[in-house]
Design a protein around this motif. Sequence first.
Motif, short mmCIF file in Angstrom:
data_model
loop_
_atom_site.label_atom_id
_atom_site.label_comp_id
_atom_site.label_asym_id
_atom_site.label_seq_id
_atom_site.Cartn_x
_atom_site.Cartn_y
_atom_site.Cartn_z
N MET A 198 0.85 -1.19 0.00
CA MET A 198 0.00 0.00 0.00
C MET A 198 0.88 1.25 0.00
O MET A 198 1.83 1.35 0.76
CB MET A 198 -0.90 -0.01 1.24
CG MET A 198 -1.70 1.23 1.39
SD MET A 198 -2.76 1.18 2.82
CE MET A 198 -4.31 1.31 2.02
N ASP A 199 0.54 2.19 -0.85
CA ASP A 199 1.28 3.44 -0.97
C ASP A 199 0.72 4.44 0.03
O ASP A 199 -0.40 4.95 -0.14
CB ASP A 199 1.17 3.96 -2.40
CG ASP A 199 2.03 5.19 -2.63
OD1 ASP A 199 2.86 5.51 -1.76
OD2 ASP A 199 1.84 5.83 -3.68
N TRP A 200 1.48 4.76 1.07
CA TRP A 200 1.03 5.65 2.14
C TRP A 200 0.85 7.08 1.65
O TRP A 200 0.04 7.83 2.19
CB TRP A 200 1.98 5.61 3.32
CG TRP A 200 1.92 4.29 4.01
CD1 TRP A 200 2.81 3.26 3.90
CD2 TRP A 200 0.89 3.83 4.88
NE1 TRP A 200 2.40 2.20 4.65
CE2 TRP A 200 1.20 2.51 5.27
CE3 TRP A 200 -0.29 4.39 5.36
CZ2 TRP A 200 0.41 1.77 6.11
CZ3 TRP A 200 -1.08 3.65 6.21
CH2 TRP A 200 -0.73 2.34 6.58
N GLN A 201 1.61 7.45 0.63
CA GLN A 201 1.46 8.81 0.11
C GLN A 201 0.10 9.01 -0.55
O GLN A 201 -0.43 10.11 -0.56
CB GLN A 201 2.58 9.13 -0.86
CG GLN A 201 3.92 9.32 -0.17
CD GLN A 201 5.02 9.68 -1.13
OE1 GLN A 201 4.90 9.44 -2.33
NE2 GLN A 201 6.08 10.27 -0.61
#
Length: 165
Positions: free
Chosen positions: A1-4
């Motif tokens: 998962m891309d936190w940005q």
Amino acid sequence: MDWQQLLIIEPYSWAAIGTALLCGSLVGLERQMRGKPVGIRTSSLITLGTYLFIVGASSVMTDATDPSRIIGQVITGIGFLGAGVMLARDGVVVGVTSAATIWVLASVGVAIGLGYLDVAIKLAVVVVGVLFGVDLLEDYFQSLTRGVHKKYTGWKTSFRRDKQG
């Protein structure tokens, strides 16, 4: 998962949300410190909510829509919210300044929604200056406390009496 990806809130902006919370907090702090209605939470939510409505309306603009109508609807809705804080006791209306504060907070939220973040902060400081400054003037000049500007304190006792009876 891309936190940005979690931090992206387009069409909204974190800077504008921070500005809305700052402006609401500035005005709300003044009100809360003096024991008045419309404190920090309420003021912050008014400026934030108004910002969200303005930007949300602008993001769905088409040839058939007019986002400026949202500003008019916000003004009307905020008017009802302001009317809810006003009370009439013994022929005296109290809470008018709180209602006006709610109204001007919404206008600060509109400024933020239109992208005028620095102007909104300056306007919030002006609002605090008016709220605090006029009170200082009323304390200094007795002539300002007569008539419609007289401080009415009897509403607390009449309100308690109404609740008991």
